[in-house]
Design a protein around this motif. Structure first.
Motif, mmCIF file in Angstrom:
data_model
loop_
_atom_site.group_PDB
_atom_site.id
_atom_site.type_symbol
_atom_site.label_atom_id
_atom_site.label_comp_id
_atom_site.label_asym_id
_atom_site.label_seq_id
_atom_site.Cartn_x
_atom_site.Cartn_y
_atom_site.Cartn_z
ATOM 1 N N LEU A 6 0.810 -0.774 -0.274
ATOM 2 C CA LEU A 6 0.197 0.065 -0.023
ATOM 3 C C LEU A 6 0.442 1.114 0.044
ATOM 4 N N ARG A 7 0.507 2.281 -0.520
ATOM 5 C CA ARG A 7 1.092 3.550 -0.873
ATOM 6 C C ARG A 7 0.297 4.973 -0.570
ATOM 7 N N PRO A 48 6.206 2.480 0.258
ATOM 8 C CA PRO A 48 5.109 1.591 0.207
ATOM 9 C C PRO A 48 5.188 0.286 0.998
ATOM 10 N N SER A 49 4.113 -0.323 1.638
ATOM 11 C CA SER A 49 4.259 -1.274 2.742
ATOM 12 C C SER A 49 3.303 -2.243 2.584
ATOM 13 N N THR A 50 3.289 -3.578 3.456
ATOM 14 C CA THR A 50 2.365 -4.483 3.400
ATOM 15 C C THR A 50 2.086 -4.164 5.164
ATOM 16 N N LEU A 51 0.576 -4.700 5.171
ATOM 17 C CA LEU A 51 -0.090 -4.328 6.046
ATOM 18 C C LEU A 51 1.026 -5.378 7.533
ATOM 19 N N PHE A 76 -7.858 0.316 10.153
ATOM 20 C CA PHE A 76 -7.295 1.842 9.284
ATOM 21 C C PHE A 76 -7.731 2.182 7.915
ATOM 22 N N LEU A 77 -6.634 0.874 7.876
ATOM 23 C CA LEU A 77 -6.215 1.049 5.736
ATOM 24 C C LEU A 77 -7.514 0.701 5.444
ATOM 25 N N ALA A 78 -8.203 0.133 5.239
ATOM 26 C CA ALA A 78 -9.177 0.208 5.050
ATOM 27 C C ALA A 78 -10.195 1.144 4.228
ATOM 28 N N ASP A 87 -3.624 3.836 -1.547
ATOM 29 C CA ASP A 87 -3.827 2.646 -2.853
ATOM 30 C C ASP A 87 -2.504 1.434 -2.719
ATOM 31 N N ASP A 88 -3.454 0.668 -3.948
ATOM 32 C CA ASP A 88 -2.317 -0.481 -3.889
ATOM 33 C C ASP A 88 -1.183 0.337 -4.712
#
Length: 90
Positions: A6-7, A48-51, A76-78, A87-88
């Motif tokens: 995500l970024r 950009p990082s993953t959950l 929170f990210l949702a 976004d991705d």
């Protein structure tokens, strides 16, 4: 969301004001503000990082369980995604 990177959305403008993050989503004209842990997650998203990456970092910094942090961070990210703030990253 678990394995996606995500970024911050390029459609979001953000600035720091007195420790809070103030944001504007250009496409919708909606303003948002973040403080505390939420603002810290936004800072982490500079890269950009993953959950899992975000959750591990926040859990360590704030001394909370990884499991609880992951659940809260995912929710929170949702919310950020629905608001057009993240976004991705391809």
């Amino acid at each position: 969301m678990e394995h996606r990177r995500l970024r911050r959305s390029p459609d979001a403008l953000a600035t720091q004001v007195d420790g809070d993050i103030m944001m504007l989503v250009l496409s919708t004209g909606m303003y948002h503000s973040l403080s505390g842990v939420a603002a810290r997650i936004w800072e982490v998203l500079e890269t950009p990082s993953t959950l899992d990456e975000i959750s591990a970092r926040i859990a360590e910094e704030y001394g909370v369980s990884l499991e609880q942090c992951r659940m809260d961070t995912q929710a929170f990210l949702a919310d950020l995604s629905r608001a057009g703030l993240v976004d991705d990253f391809a």
